[in-house]
Scaffold this active site. Structure first.
Site, PDB file in Angstrom:
ATOM      1  N   LYS A   1       0.834  -1.211   0.000  1.00 27.64           N
ATOM      2  CA  LYS A   1       0.000   0.000   0.000  1.00 27.64           C
ATOM      3  C   LYS A   1       0.869   1.263   0.000  1.00 27.64           C
ATOM      4  O   LYS A   1       0.656   2.199  -0.780  1.00 27.64           O
ATOM      5  CB  LYS A   1      -0.932  -0.011   1.218  1.00 27.64           C
ATOM      6  CG  LYS A   1      -1.582   1.304   1.555  1.00 27.64           C
ATOM      7  CD  LYS A   1      -2.674   1.689   0.577  1.00 27.64           C
ATOM      8  CE  LYS A   1      -3.133   3.114   0.800  1.00 27.64           C
ATOM      9  NZ  LYS A   1      -4.313   3.496   0.081  1.00 27.64           N
ATOM     10  N   CYS A  14      -2.070  11.186   0.872  1.00 24.43           N
ATOM     11  CA  CYS A  14      -1.521   9.858   0.565  1.00 24.43           C
ATOM     12  C   CYS A  14      -0.104   9.967   0.020  1.00 24.43           C
ATOM     13  O   CYS A  14       0.845   9.558   0.663  1.00 24.43           O
ATOM     14  CB  CYS A  14      -2.427   9.151  -0.433  1.00 24.43           C
ATOM     15  SG  CYS A  14      -4.117   9.076   0.163  1.00 24.43           S
TER      16      CYS A  14
HETATM   17  N1  SAJ Z   1       0.369  15.059  -9.284  1.00 26.01           N
HETATM   18  C1  SAJ Z   1       1.379  15.663 -10.041  1.00 26.01           C
HETATM   19  N2  SAJ Z   1       1.736  15.109 -11.237  1.00 26.01           N
HETATM   20  C2  SAJ Z   1       1.141  13.988 -11.716  1.00 26.01           C
HETATM   21  C3  SAJ Z   1       0.102  13.377 -10.944  1.00 26.01           C
HETATM   22  C4  SAJ Z   1      -0.260  13.943  -9.726  1.00 26.01           C
HETATM   23  O1  SAJ Z   1       1.972  16.684  -9.658  1.00 26.01           O
HETATM   24  O2  SAJ Z   1       1.523  13.523 -12.804  1.00 26.01           O
HETATM   25  C5  SAJ Z   1       0.002  15.630  -7.966  1.00 26.01           C
HETATM   26  C6  SAJ Z   1      -1.445  16.064  -7.858  1.00 26.01           C
HETATM   27  O3  SAJ Z   1      -1.604  17.361  -8.349  1.00 26.01           O
HETATM   28  C7  SAJ Z   1      -1.670  15.965  -6.360  1.00 26.01           C
HETATM   29  C8  SAJ Z   1      -0.825  14.775  -5.929  1.00 26.01           C
HETATM   30  O4  SAJ Z   1       0.100  14.590  -6.996  1.00 26.01           O
HETATM   31  O5  SAJ Z   1      -1.196  17.108  -5.691  1.00 26.01           O
HETATM   32  C9  SAJ Z   1      -1.577  13.492  -5.626  1.00 26.01           C
HETATM   33  O6  SAJ Z   1      -2.556  13.190  -6.593  1.00 26.01           O
HETATM   34  P1  SAJ Z   1      -2.977  11.704  -7.057  1.00 26.01           P
HETATM   35  O7  SAJ Z   1      -4.199  11.836  -7.857  1.00 26.01           O
HETATM   36  O8  SAJ Z   1      -1.859  11.031  -7.732  1.00 26.01           O
HETATM   37  O9  SAJ Z   1      -3.183  10.877  -5.712  1.00 26.01           O
HETATM   38  P2  SAJ Z   1      -4.238  10.911  -4.505  1.00 26.01           P
HETATM   39  O10 SAJ Z   1      -3.459  11.225  -3.283  1.00 26.01           O
HETATM   40  O11 SAJ Z   1      -5.444  11.705  -4.767  1.00 26.01           O
HETATM   41  O12 SAJ Z   1      -4.718   9.351  -4.459  1.00 26.01           O
HETATM   42  C10 SAJ Z   1      -3.797   8.296  -4.284  1.00 26.01           C
HETATM   43  C11 SAJ Z   1      -4.116   7.201  -5.284  1.00 26.01           C
HETATM   44  N3  SAJ Z   1      -2.985   6.261  -5.340  1.00 26.01           N
HETATM   45  C12 SAJ Z   1      -2.420   5.903  -6.510  1.00 26.01           C
HETATM   46  O13 SAJ Z   1      -2.771   6.323  -7.585  1.00 26.01           O
HETATM   47  C13 SAJ Z   1      -1.273   4.936  -6.405  1.00 26.01           C
HETATM   48  C14 SAJ Z   1      -5.414   6.496  -4.904  1.00 26.01           C
HETATM   49  O14 SAJ Z   1      -5.648   5.347  -5.716  1.00 26.01           O
HETATM   50  C15 SAJ Z   1      -5.368   6.032  -3.434  1.00 26.01           C
HETATM   51  O15 SAJ Z   1      -6.639   5.519  -3.050  1.00 26.01           O
HETATM   52  C16 SAJ Z   1      -5.061   7.205  -2.537  1.00 26.01           C
HETATM   53  O16 SAJ Z   1      -3.828   7.815  -2.964  1.00 26.01           O
HETATM   54  C17 SAJ Z   1      -4.956   6.647  -1.131  1.00 26.01           C
HETATM   55  O17 SAJ Z   1      -5.983   6.580  -0.432  1.00 26.01           O
HETATM   56  O18 SAJ Z   1      -3.899   6.191  -0.740  1.00 26.01           O
END
Ligand code: SAJ
Length: 411
Positions: free
Chosen positions: A203, A257
């Site tokens: 995880k 996360c």
């Molecule tokens: N971000 C970037 N560049 C990217 C992608 C994202 O800068 O290419 C930034 C976003 O703007 C944001 C952050 O990263 O600030 C996180 O965004 P995210 O959409 O990647 O992740 P979370 O935190 O919303 O959700 C994650 C997810 N995990 C994965 O994709 C591995 C989700 O499936 C999980 O359920 C969640 O964490 C969790 O509960 O752990």
């Protein structure tokens, strides 16, 4: 099967709803009296499609009830928050520990206890298992303990809880089998049986994988700004390779996360988890990178900040890098903030934010920002789009994004 779920939040309540819909008797426990009263009256406190109808139906059929105290059951599932400790970002297990202690008086031999909350590697074996052993149980013989992390997308929780594959990490193989029988009540995805520590680290690594990849994209953006290359073109071109997937650079990484879970791993092996820590540092350095470039674009005046959510099209601003950027720029500029997804008395409308602003600083990729109302924007305003979502601007507006930041070095 009777299931007692401790924590009726974003994960616990949808999980309770699905057990109830699949003919289990469910007790949903929470420490918040108002939430319990509301739930028993069919009033749902989380915004998630599908939950309300299922809970109302379950109340009618008498298969769900909310309660301040646990009850005897066949299985207990812990879905309480695991915040981080501010000083060192390590995992704060205090809610999990008190949830475990709260069920001890209601346990009987043969029960299954499942921890769903995200926890640092080794937490189940080193910290949670002894709580139940000290209460007289032998894990794997007369009590079955497992870590089964949730992995769902808000907005699609019901669908993902049913269809996603699920990691079932038992303290012993018998524990994994017993925990899989619990999820077998409603999960249609694959149930992958493993050890608790493997489940914990899997995880944490899912979110670390994304954090590290985003750090690589952010480092690329910095390199390009330094040596004079269009980072966005590099990403577009490189991603045409069938096995390359460069992520998107941005103003930093927020949310509860990606910005937290990698530290749970780092805290366990600080000498070894080098890439993980460096990636966190790189992503944490992005607010400063944004501010440095803002200072190159304008020296004084008003900045309209668009978007403070950590992620586009949500109202969630936990750990959002926007706040660090605002705090930094506030020292030298007048700041006006507009975010259509967040209610905050200090925020203003789009028109008020851009009125007389010398710079529009986009910090979040809400759909509303893709096509701005340029009628309200004064001539010669500069836009700095840190999420790279604006494709075209009128001739009288200058656009900076991670594709052309290097041109600032020649000014
Ligand atoms: N971000 C970037 N560049 C990217 C992608 C994202 O800068 O290419 C930034 C976003 O703007 C944001 C952050 O990263 O600030 C996180 O965004 P995210 O959409 O990647 O992740 P979370 O935190 O919303 O959700 C994650 C997810 N995990 C994965 O994709 C591995 C989700 O499936 C999980 O359920 C969640 O964490 C969790 O509960 O752990």
């Amino acid at each position: 099967m009777k299931v007692c779920i401790i924590g009726q939040g974003y994960i616990g309540l949808p999980t309770a709803a699905l057990f109830a819909r699949n003919h289990c008797e469910v007790v949903g426990v929470d420490v918040n009296e108002k939430i319990i009263d509301n739930l028993n009256n069919g009033i749902i406190h989380i915004e998630e499609p599908g939950i309300s109808d299922i809970i109302k139906k379950a109340l009618e059929l008498n298969v769900y009830k909310a309660s301040l105290t646990p009850e005897k059951a066949d299985a207990f599932i812990i879905t309480v928050p695991t915040p981080y400790i501010v000083e060192n970002y390590s995992c704060d297990l205090s809610y999990v520990i008190s949830a475990c202690e709260s069920i001890i008086p209601y346990l009987k031999k043969g029960n299954t206890v499942i921890i769903e909350s995200t926890i640092a590697p080794m937490s189940t074996d080193d910290i949670i298992k002894p709580i139940f052993e000290n209460a007289g149980y032998t894990i794997g013989k007369d009590l079955y303990l497992a870590h089964c992390p949730e992995r769902v997308l808000p907005g699609k929780i019901i669908d993902e809880l049913i269809h996603n594959d699920r990691i079932i990490g038992g303290v012993t193989p018998e524990c994994s089998v017993k925990a899989s029988e619990v999820y077998g009540q409603f999960v249609e995805g694959e149930l992958m049986l493993t050890e608790a520590k493997t489940a914990e680290l899997s995880k944490c690594m899912e979110n670390t994988f994304r954090d590290v990849n985003i750090a690589l994209a952010n480092e690329l953006a910095k390199i390009c700004a330094e040596i004079g290359v269009n980072a966005l073109d590099v990403i577009k071109m490189a991603n045409k390779h069938p096995r390359v997937n460069l992520h998107s650079p941005g103003p930093g990484v927020g949310g509860h996360c990606l910005a937290i879970d990698p530290y749970f791993i780092y805290a366990k092996a600080p000498e070894t988890a080098k890439i993980i820590k460096l990636s966190r540092d790189t992503n944490n350095s992005m607010p400063e990178f944004v501010c440095d470039n803002v200072r190159k674009i304008i020296k004084e005046g008003k900045i309209a900040v668009l978007g403070v959510s950590y992620k586009g099209n949500t109202g969630d601003d936990r750990e959002s890098p926007a706040y660090e950027i605002i705090a930094n720029l506030e020292k030298d500029y007048e700041i006006a903030i507009y975010d259509p997804h967040i209610e905050n008395p200090n925020f203003v409308s789009f028109k008020e934010a851009v009125d007389n602003a010398g710079l529009i600083l986009i910090l979040c990729d809400h759909n509303e920002f893709k096509n701005l109302d340029y009628e309200s924007v004064k001539e010669n305003t500069v836009i700095f789009d840190t999420k790279n979502i604006i494709e075209e601007v009128p001739d009288n507006i200058k656009l900076y994004n991670y594709g052309n930041l290097y041109t600032l070095n020649n000014n």
